[in-house]
Design a protein around this motif. Sequence first.
Motif, PDB file in Angstrom:
ATOM      1  N   GLN A 205      35.012  33.494  40.051  1.00 11.58           N
ATOM      2  CA  GLN A 205      34.514  34.979  39.930  1.00 11.58           C
ATOM      3  C   GLN A 205      35.556  36.070  40.460  1.00 11.58           C
ATOM      4  O   GLN A 205      35.186  37.045  40.564  1.00 11.58           O
ATOM      5  CB  GLN A 205      33.250  34.870  40.790  1.00 11.58           C
ATOM      6  CG  GLN A 205      32.356  33.537  40.382  1.00 11.58           C
ATOM      7  CD  GLN A 205      31.989  33.796  38.954  1.00 11.58           C
ATOM      8  OE1 GLN A 205      31.471  34.920  38.496  1.00 11.58           O
ATOM      9  NE2 GLN A 205      32.031  32.662  38.318  1.00 11.58           N
ATOM     10  N   GLU A 206      36.691  35.428  40.953  1.00 11.54           N
ATOM     11  CA  GLU A 206      37.528  36.395  41.391  1.00 11.54           C
ATOM     12  C   GLU A 206      38.730  36.995  40.343  1.00 11.54           C
ATOM     13  O   GLU A 206      39.606  37.798  40.322  1.00 11.54           O
ATOM     14  CB  GLU A 206      38.462  35.859  42.669  1.00 11.54           C
ATOM     15  CG  GLU A 206      37.702  35.585  43.652  1.00 11.54           C
ATOM     16  CD  GLU A 206      38.558  35.072  44.620  1.00 11.54           C
ATOM     17  OE1 GLU A 206      39.528  34.896  44.759  1.00 11.54           O
ATOM     18  OE2 GLU A 206      37.817  34.641  45.681  1.00 11.54           O
ATOM     19  N   HIS A 207      38.316  36.236  38.963  1.00 18.45           N
ATOM     20  CA  HIS A 207      39.126  36.560  37.946  1.00 18.45           C
ATOM     21  C   HIS A 207      38.559  37.379  36.930  1.00 18.45           C
ATOM     22  O   HIS A 207      37.614  37.281  36.636  1.00 18.45           O
ATOM     23  CB  HIS A 207      39.717  35.261  37.009  1.00 18.45           C
ATOM     24  CG  HIS A 207      40.817  35.153  36.316  1.00 18.45           C
ATOM     25  ND1 HIS A 207      40.538  35.774  34.806  1.00 18.45           N
ATOM     26  CD2 HIS A 207      42.032  34.442  36.402  1.00 18.45           C
ATOM     27  CE1 HIS A 207      41.893  35.220  34.557  1.00 18.45           C
ATOM     28  NE2 HIS A 207      42.670  34.764  35.270  1.00 18.45           N
ATOM     29  N   ASP A 208      39.421  38.344  36.519  1.00 17.70           N
ATOM     30  CA  ASP A 208      38.822  39.268  35.551  1.00 17.70           C
ATOM     31  C   ASP A 208      38.093  38.635  34.266  1.00 17.70           C
ATOM     32  O   ASP A 208      37.241  39.324  33.937  1.00 17.70           O
ATOM     33  CB  ASP A 208      39.935  40.072  35.242  1.00 17.70           C
ATOM     34  CG  ASP A 208      40.411  41.339  36.186  1.00 17.70           C
ATOM     35  OD1 ASP A 208      39.913  41.465  37.138  1.00 17.70           O
ATOM     36  OD2 ASP A 208      41.491  41.618  36.290  1.00 17.70           O
ATOM     37  N   LEU A 209      38.922  37.728  33.660  1.00 15.66           N
ATOM     38  CA  LEU A 209      38.347  37.218  32.398  1.00 15.66           C
ATOM     39  C   LEU A 209      37.506  36.035  32.641  1.00 15.66           C
ATOM     40  O   LEU A 209      36.343  35.892  32.007  1.00 15.66           O
ATOM     41  CB  LEU A 209      39.515  36.696  31.735  1.00 15.66           C
ATOM     42  CG  LEU A 209      39.114  35.697  30.293  1.00 15.66           C
ATOM     43  CD1 LEU A 209      38.342  36.573  29.326  1.00 15.66           C
ATOM     44  CD2 LEU A 209      40.248  35.353  29.536  1.00 15.66           C
ATOM     45  N   TYR A 210      37.818  35.082  33.605  1.00 14.27           N
ATOM     46  CA  TYR A 210      36.774  33.719  33.669  1.00 14.27           C
ATOM     47  C   TYR A 210      35.476  34.171  34.365  1.00 14.27           C
ATOM     48  O   TYR A 210      34.717  33.323  34.156  1.00 14.27           O
ATOM     49  CB  TYR A 210      37.720  32.926  34.646  1.00 14.27           C
ATOM     50  CG  TYR A 210      39.203  32.387  34.450  1.00 14.27           C
ATOM     51  CD1 TYR A 210      39.561  32.563  33.004  1.00 14.27           C
ATOM     52  CD2 TYR A 210      40.179  31.945  35.078  1.00 14.27           C
ATOM     53  CE1 TYR A 210      40.877  32.186  32.535  1.00 14.27           C
ATOM     54  CE2 TYR A 210      41.301  31.515  34.792  1.00 14.27           C
ATOM     55  CZ  TYR A 210      41.836  31.651  33.348  1.00 14.27           C
ATOM     56  OH  TYR A 210      43.014  31.271  33.006  1.00 14.27           O
TER      57      TYR A 210
END
Length: 238
Positions: A205-210
């Motif tokens: 949830q902290e990753h732009d894509l994931y």
Amino acid sequence: MKLKFTTNKVSKLEKPTDGKNQIFYWDLDALGLSVRVTQNENRSYIFQGRVSTKSLRITVGDVNVWSLDDARKESRRLQQLCDQGIDPRSNKAEEGQKNGDYSQKKQNEKITFGLVFNEYVDTNKNLWSESHLNDHHQLVHRGGENKKRRTGLTIPVTIAALLDIPLVSITPDILVAWQTEEATTRPGRAALGFRLVRTCINWCQEHDLYSTLIDAKVHQAKRVRRSVPQLKPVKNSV
């Protein structure tokens, strides 16, 4: 100027005179189809039509690339859209968007949970104890290697079952089936594996894509939590 196009005629259409930048020749067989010839003698098939009260002009393509038959077919297709009140330019943009969305979807499907988990471990390993890091390495072992002390091959460990699943395909049902299967033989490792996977999903949830590929609450569904083995604390013997 209107005339019956042939491939030979199209290749010999004269460039504009009297200082004009371009001249249009119109086909008698395909409504709206023309050939535009510039001062540099570049020739392109052009479609011109009308949607409602608005006129439009669309470049079909270079006459050296498009055959006359294909240009006529394309012109008729564009005219059909105009007759239906559809602006071919908007329709083309929508098709391009659909193709782009489809291409992105296929790319997203290549992002497996295994790839994400490896990145998660690599990003955080310096923050963990050696024991905690070893848990992550051990539980993704795919098996299939010769055993060191006995004959036969090693078997896949808990998280290995999720590694090849696209991140976008991880659902509560997938997690329930995974935990149910693992809990039948290795409840301790199943519970540990769930905790590691859960933390990885939270990290996503902290990753732009994931964060766009997996639901942050996928592991919070009641049926998922019920499927995780509830381990009883080990009592020390007196």
